[in-house]
Design an enzyme around this catalytic site. Structure first.
Site, mmCIF file in Angstrom:
data_model
loop_
_atom_site.group_PDB
_atom_site.id
_atom_site.type_symbol
_atom_site.label_atom_id
_atom_site.label_comp_id
_atom_site.label_asym_id
_atom_site.label_seq_id
_atom_site.Cartn_x
_atom_site.Cartn_y
_atom_site.Cartn_z
ATOM 1 N N ASP A 182 0.831 -1.207 0.000
ATOM 2 C CA ASP A 182 0.000 0.000 0.000
ATOM 3 C C ASP A 182 0.865 1.256 0.000
ATOM 4 O O ASP A 182 1.957 1.267 0.578
ATOM 5 C CB ASP A 182 -0.902 -0.028 1.245
ATOM 6 C CG ASP A 182 -1.996 1.019 1.171
ATOM 7 O OD1 ASP A 182 -2.357 1.441 0.056
ATOM 8 O OD2 ASP A 182 -2.494 1.423 2.237
ATOM 9 N N ASN A 236 -10.555 -3.267 -6.405
ATOM 10 C CA ASN A 236 -9.778 -2.284 -7.172
ATOM 11 C C ASN A 236 -10.347 -2.024 -8.575
ATOM 12 O O ASN A 236 -10.006 -1.024 -9.215
ATOM 13 C CB ASN A 236 -8.305 -2.704 -7.308
ATOM 14 C CG ASN A 236 -7.493 -2.543 -6.043
ATOM 15 O OD1 ASN A 236 -6.486 -3.214 -5.844
ATOM 16 N ND2 ASN A 236 -7.906 -1.642 -5.165
HETATM 17 C C1 FPP Z 1 -2.149 0.098 -3.270
HETATM 18 O O1 FPP Z 1 -1.657 1.408 -3.235
HETATM 19 C C2 FPP Z 1 -1.556 -0.616 -4.395
HETATM 20 C C3 FPP Z 1 -2.249 -1.168 -5.409
HETATM 21 C C4 FPP Z 1 -3.718 -1.104 -5.489
HETATM 22 C C5 FPP Z 1 -1.583 -1.836 -6.543
HETATM 23 C C6 FPP Z 1 -0.287 -2.519 -6.262
HETATM 24 C C7 FPP Z 1 0.460 -2.597 -7.525
HETATM 25 C C8 FPP Z 1 1.798 -2.578 -7.678
HETATM 26 C C9 FPP Z 1 2.689 -2.614 -6.508
HETATM 27 C C10 FPP Z 1 2.453 -2.502 -9.006
HETATM 28 C C11 FPP Z 1 2.068 -3.527 -10.013
HETATM 29 C C12 FPP Z 1 2.122 -4.923 -9.509
HETATM 30 C C13 FPP Z 1 2.974 -5.901 -9.932
HETATM 31 C C14 FPP Z 1 2.889 -7.259 -9.363
HETATM 32 C C15 FPP Z 1 3.998 -5.659 -10.949
HETATM 33 P P1 FPP Z 1 -2.673 2.610 -3.389
HETATM 34 O O2 FPP Z 1 -2.771 2.965 -4.815
HETATM 35 O O3 FPP Z 1 -3.983 2.271 -2.746
HETATM 36 O O4 FPP Z 1 -1.926 3.731 -2.581
HETATM 37 P P2 FPP Z 1 -2.568 4.871 -1.683
HETATM 38 O O5 FPP Z 1 -3.162 4.198 -0.474
HETATM 39 O O6 FPP Z 1 -1.387 5.705 -1.308
HETATM 40 O O7 FPP Z 1 -3.568 5.601 -2.531
#
Ligand code: FPP
Length: 262
Positions: free
Chosen positions: A18, A66
């Site tokens: 996250d 998501n």
């Molecule tokens: C949460 O952060 C993260 C995600 C919903 C996506 C995770 C994806 C990756 C790490 C990159 C792609 C994956 C791979 C396996 C190559 P958020 O967007 O909710 O962050 P925030 O809480 O700061 O808004």
């Protein structure tokens, strides 16, 4: 410097990655840039986990919820996922990593399936570490799916209602094919589970790191594992009661340990 006890590694580590969005917004960038940096962190941590000797690493890459994000962000995440699978293919195969995926895989776009499916197939005999990507995944959805499958078996007379047990349920949970998670890490400062590995979490140790996922380093992983190694795992029992997991936990605490400095 963090020291990790090589004899008391968590076998299965799960990570809620996250903080990508906040990482980008804090720099005045589009959220997608945070996901791009987050992808680089995935590469780093998969390598570190493999080097350390973890048996299984499960990454929460995209939740069932998501899909509700803006279309541009969803498309960017799918493209990053495809890029990751393409660029890491050789490293995954050369290092004996089995690539696994859990979740509602049928919902993923063809551009991801076209690289994900062959790599799962090609790597299925690999035994060094299982890397599971949770994609379009939800813990409640997984439990509901398992319950539905057991209900079908009972309805068709192939199973008795009394045979619906915690063990038979877990047999229908793909997330637990590599065993229950021993340690679940969440980055980004929030202290919640967000529908990740719900059934398997029963006795997992939880580690919350304030660092945002794109900034999560090998050292942060080692620190999480070192913190896990300080804990006494009792699985609902008291320490004096002998049982395999308790004995193993105690052995880790009392034996003269082999420490590796990482
Ligand atoms: C949460 O952060 C993260 C995600 C919903 C996506 C995770 C994806 C990756 C790490 C990159 C792609 C994956 C791979 C396996 C190559 P958020 O967007 O909710 O962050 P925030 O809480 O700061 O808004």
């Amino acid at each position: 410097m963090v020291t990790v006890d090589a004899r008391n590694l968590p076998s299965h580590v799960g990570i809620i990655m996250d903080g990508n969005g906040r990482w980008a917004q804090g720099r005045g960038l589009e959220r997608v840039e945070g996901h791009r940096k987050g992808s680089a962190a995935v590469r780093r941590i998969v390598r570190a986990g493999r080097r350390l000797g973890l048996r299984a690493l499960t990454l929460y890459a995209f939740s069932e919820q998501n899909w509700e994000r803006p279309e541009l962000e969803v498309d960017a995440l799918m493209a990053l996922l495809r890029d990751f699978l393409l660029s890491e293919r050789d490293e995954i195969l050369d290092n004996g990593i089995r690539l696994n995926a859990i979740g509602n895989i049928g919902r993923l776009p063809a551009l991801v399936r076209a690289v994900l499916d062959p790599l799962r197939h090609e790597s299925e005999g690999n035994e060094q570490m299982t890397l599971t990507l949770a994609l379009s995944y939800g813990g409640r959805e997984e439990i509901a799916h398992a319950a539905r499958e057991l209900a079908r078996l009972v309805a068709s007379g192939k199973m008795k209602p009394e045979e619906v047990t915690t063990e038979s349920l877990r047999g229908w949970m793909p997330s637990l094919s590599v065993g229950d998670p021993d340690l679940v890490i969440r980055t980004g400062g929030e202290r919640r589970i967000s529908n990740f590995l719900l059934y398997g979490l029963a006795y997992a140790e939880l580690h919350f790191a304030d660092v945002l996922w794109p900034d999560f380093t090998e050292d942060d992983l080692y620190a999480a594992i070192a913190s896990y190694q300080q804990r006494e795992r009792r699985f609902g029992r008291v320490p004096s009661q002998s049982s395999e997991p308790v004995a193993a936990a105690l052995e880790g605490m009392t034996a003269s340990v082999t420490r590796i400095a990482v």
